[in-house]
Design a protein around this motif. Structure first.
Motif, PDB file in Angstrom:
ATOM      1  N   LYS A 102      -5.162  -6.165  -9.958  1.00  0.00           N
ATOM      2  CA  LYS A 102      -4.039  -5.876  -9.063  1.00  0.00           C
ATOM      3  C   LYS A 102      -3.394  -4.532  -9.395  1.00  0.00           C
ATOM      4  O   LYS A 102      -3.026  -3.774  -8.485  1.00  0.00           O
ATOM      5  N   ALA A 103      -3.243  -4.248 -10.683  1.00  0.00           N
ATOM      6  CA  ALA A 103      -2.661  -2.966 -11.081  1.00  0.00           C
ATOM      7  C   ALA A 103      -3.557  -1.815 -10.627  1.00  0.00           C
ATOM      8  O   ALA A 103      -3.076  -0.805 -10.083  1.00  0.00           O
ATOM      9  N   TRP A 104      -4.852  -1.950 -10.859  1.00  0.00           N
ATOM     10  CA  TRP A 104      -5.827  -0.922 -10.444  1.00  0.00           C
ATOM     11  C   TRP A 104      -5.740  -0.661  -8.949  1.00  0.00           C
ATOM     12  O   TRP A 104      -5.734   0.492  -8.502  1.00  0.00           O
ATOM     13  N   LYS A 341       8.859  -0.861   7.432  1.00  0.00           N
ATOM     14  CA  LYS A 341       7.886  -0.701   6.349  1.00  0.00           C
ATOM     15  C   LYS A 341       7.593  -2.041   5.680  1.00  0.00           C
ATOM     16  O   LYS A 341       8.513  -2.806   5.382  1.00  0.00           O
ATOM     17  N   SER A 342       6.323  -2.277   5.407  1.00  0.00           N
ATOM     18  CA  SER A 342       5.969  -3.416   4.566  1.00  0.00           C
ATOM     19  C   SER A 342       6.432  -3.125   3.144  1.00  0.00           C
ATOM     20  O   SER A 342       6.697  -1.967   2.790  1.00  0.00           O
ATOM     21  N   PRO A 343       6.549  -4.146   2.298  1.00  0.00           N
ATOM     22  CA  PRO A 343       6.938  -3.878   0.903  1.00  0.00           C
ATOM     23  C   PRO A 343       6.008  -2.905   0.183  1.00  0.00           C
ATOM     24  O   PRO A 343       6.464  -2.083  -0.618  1.00  0.00           O
ATOM     25  N   ILE A 344       4.700  -2.966   0.481  1.00  0.00           N
ATOM     26  CA  ILE A 344       3.769  -2.019  -0.134  1.00  0.00           C
ATOM     27  C   ILE A 344       4.031  -0.614   0.400  1.00  0.00           C
ATOM     28  O   ILE A 344       4.051   0.367  -0.359  1.00  0.00           O
ATOM     29  N   ILE A 374       5.093  -1.823 -10.155  1.00  0.00           N
ATOM     30  CA  ILE A 374       5.302  -1.561  -8.733  1.00  0.00           C
ATOM     31  C   ILE A 374       4.758  -2.718  -7.905  1.00  0.00           C
ATOM     32  O   ILE A 374       5.390  -3.160  -6.934  1.00  0.00           O
ATOM     33  N   GLN A 375       3.594  -3.229  -8.293  1.00  0.00           N
ATOM     34  CA  GLN A 375       3.004  -4.372  -7.576  1.00  0.00           C
ATOM     35  C   GLN A 375       3.942  -5.574  -7.625  1.00  0.00           C
ATOM     36  O   GLN A 375       4.144  -6.269  -6.619  1.00  0.00           O
ATOM     37  N   GLN A 383       5.469  -9.310  -0.491  1.00  0.00           N
ATOM     38  CA  GLN A 383       4.097  -8.892  -0.233  1.00  0.00           C
ATOM     39  C   GLN A 383       3.374  -8.753  -1.570  1.00  0.00           C
ATOM     40  O   GLN A 383       3.278  -7.679  -2.146  1.00  0.00           O
ATOM     41  N   ASN A 384       2.827  -9.882  -2.003  1.00  0.00           N
ATOM     42  CA  ASN A 384       2.084  -9.931  -3.251  1.00  0.00           C
ATOM     43  C   ASN A 384       0.641  -9.553  -2.943  1.00  0.00           C
ATOM     44  O   ASN A 384      -0.165 -10.382  -2.531  1.00  0.00           O
ATOM     45  N   ILE A 385       0.297  -8.286  -3.114  1.00  0.00           N
ATOM     46  CA  ILE A 385      -1.021  -7.811  -2.749  1.00  0.00           C
ATOM     47  C   ILE A 385      -2.057  -8.559  -3.584  1.00  0.00           C
ATOM     48  O   ILE A 385      -1.906  -8.737  -4.785  1.00  0.00           O
TER      49      ILE A 385
END
Length: 534
Positions: A102-104, A341-344, A374-375, A383-385
């Motif tokens: 996720k960080a990457w 804007k989305s959270p991302i 940031i994630q 918005q949990n990518i």
């Protein structure tokens, strides 16, 4: 709310893109519009701009082991080396590798090239939604992401076939449990309802079609040693499968042995013969890049011709994006600043537009930790990518009538403000490394920072997609930039303070005073509703 408009025809912009048009295009196709990116693309023809935005690029370097710590050491993967070639997993390293993944991914967004690829990866992640918590295998999650990235600007039909056999999707939608003795309808249903046909007015597949598709898809499973997908003929239903009138009563003949896998190609041929596939995907692209509302006129003048382009180009994605993103309709002023804007978009875009500096990639422990920070901030804003709420993706992209308004509520809006305030204050970070904006450096990059009203107008022009009322700018000037000065309406007090900073940067008292006002200025601008829009 976007005002009612007369839709512009779906024809290409004839002039070179202006500053505002460039900013609009980049805010929609990338994460934020960095000043140097705007300058790079501005005044070029739309054809040349899209040639670069739609360009192919090599696959990025994979994620690495950033997670060794005193209480846990990965005995197989050395620090700084990639773990994506390992097939050895346990509960401890899998959890850490998922966080590394996720960080990457967040880091790829922050450091994206001048292309649509990363934005399209998020689009397809939302479309072919999977959840890392349910897949629960970092390697399969990474490979699924790599699959989406490979096909993001390629052929949609090929992507659907690849996703159908992808181990992460097989795990997520029970494909591994789908066999001839007990066909599982989960993926057969979502393949039609969410991935190809949708729920449009002309999508009339039936429950019997779901059951027939499930039987065709029996036999695919995951090799638990290599975490790759394989076709097991012994689990495949080799009976004939007949579909409804919606699919012209098509019968796909059952096949025994390894040839049973060929039934998937026939299923896809049948699905992609339906015009509704192209319309459905074009609606999804329109809502992601342009605006959530699709009325009858938009359906006729925008969606229908886009869908025709999609079909004529054998479901290649680039021709559709090129036609949409070069159109007069896309650049219509009514579409500027019309999407929340989305959270991302909010978190990553803020960091990119303000040039927030992260450690070098060689400092993998700290840079991955900050990317994950940031994630996690975006996740707190809903918005949990990597982990959308369910197979339908995030409701903001499909749920009527609110759509993107879902992103902002009494819980998430204060969190956005806390995040932007924290970046301005330099209070977010790890291991004594703080993420912050170089407020003086950023302000120096504006055309005329010594004049308070020009400074405000230039900052607004950079950060917003709409004008700020004059009364608000006057309030900012008097209450923020000139606060505490003898005459809060006399510009020369700010001009003198700024020039003193430029001429004598070692004057600590003056520097701190200017910095305090700049902090208040940018916090205020980012806390206004206009900053939530792109």
């Amino acid at each position: 709310m976007k005002p009612t408009e007369t839709k512009a025809p779906l024809e290409s912009l004839r002039t070179k893109v202006s500053y505002e048009e460039t900013k609009h295009l980049l805010k929609r196709t990338m994460f934020g519009a960095k000043p140097d990116d705007v300058a790079y693309f501005q005044k070029r023809s739309i054809r040349k701009v899209l040639n670069e935005l739609l360009a192919d690029e090599p696959a990025p370097a994979p994620p690495v082991n950033n997670y060794n710590e005193p209480k846990f050491t990965d005995d197989e993967i050395l620090p700084g080396e990639t773990w994506v070639n390992s097939i050895n997993y346990d509960g401890m390293n899998n959890f850490r590798r998922k966080n590394s993944f996720k960080a990457w991914w967040l880091g790829l967004m922050l450091n994206q090239s001048r292309t649509l690829r990363e934005k399209m990866v998020v689009f397809w992640h939302n479309h072919f939604a999977t959840e890392t918590n349910m897949v629960d295998n970092a390697l399969m999650c990474y490979r699924h992401n790599a699959l989406l990235r490979k096909h993001a600007l390629g052929n949609f039909r090929e992507m659907v076939k690849a996703v159908t056999k992808d181990p992460a999707m097989l795990k997520y939608l029970n494909g591994t449990a789908n066999n001839k003795k007990a066909p599982d309808e989960n993926y057969g249903r979502e393949l039609q309802e969410l991935f190809t046909m949708g729920k449009g007015p002309d999508s009339h597949y039936t429950e019997s079609d779901v059951k027939a598709a499930a039987k065709i898809l029996t036999g695919f499973r995951i090799d638990t040693v290599t975490y790759t997908s394989i076709f097991d003929p012994g689990r495949h239903d080799y009976s004939d499968k007949t579909f409804s009138e919606f699919y012209q009563n098509t019968t796909i003949k059952g096949r025994r042995g390894p040839e049973g896998e060929q039934e998937l190609d026939e299923l896809l041929n049948m699905l992609f013969a339906q015009q509704e596939v192209a319309r459905f995907i074009c609606r999804r692209l329109y809502r992601f890049f342009v605006y959530h509302q699709i009325d009858a006129e938009t359906e006729q003048t925008i969606i229908a011709p886009l869908a025709e382009t999609f079909r004529k180009n054998n479901y290649e994605i680039k021709p559709v994006l090129r036609e949409l993103l070069s159109s007069r309709h896309f650049f219509d002023g009514n579409n500027h600043g019309a999407i929340i804007k989305s959270p991302i978009d909010y978190t990553v875009g803020l960091c990119r537009e303000f040039g927030v500096v992260f450690p070098e990639s060689s400092n993998y422990a700290d840079v991955y930790g900050l990317w994950l920070l940031i994630q996690n901030q975006a996740s707190a804003m809903q918005q949990n990518i990597g982990d959308p709420p369910d197979v339908a993706g995030w409701p903001a992209y499909y749920q009527e009538p609110l759509f993107d308004k879902i992103w902002v509520n009494s819980d998430t809006l204060p969190k956005r403000n806390v995040f932007s305030d924290g970046i301005v204050n330099g209070s977010l970070g790890r291991n004594n490394i703080k993420l912050s904006i170089d407020l003086i450096g950023f302000t120096k990059s504006l055309p005329n920072p010594s004049q308070p009203m020009a400074l405000i107008e230039d900052a607004v022009r950079h950060l917003y997609m709409m004008e700020l009322p004059d009364k608000d700018k006057q309030y900012i000037k008097g209450s923020i930039l000139l606060s505490g000065m003898q005459d809060t309406m006399s510009d020369h007090y700010w001009t003198q303070a700024w020039e003193n900073l430029t001429n004598d940067p070692n004057d600590t008292a003056n520097k701190n005073s200017v910095l305090k006002k700049l902090k208040s200025l940018y916090k205020y601008l980012m806390n206004l509703p206009q900053y939530q829009l792109c």
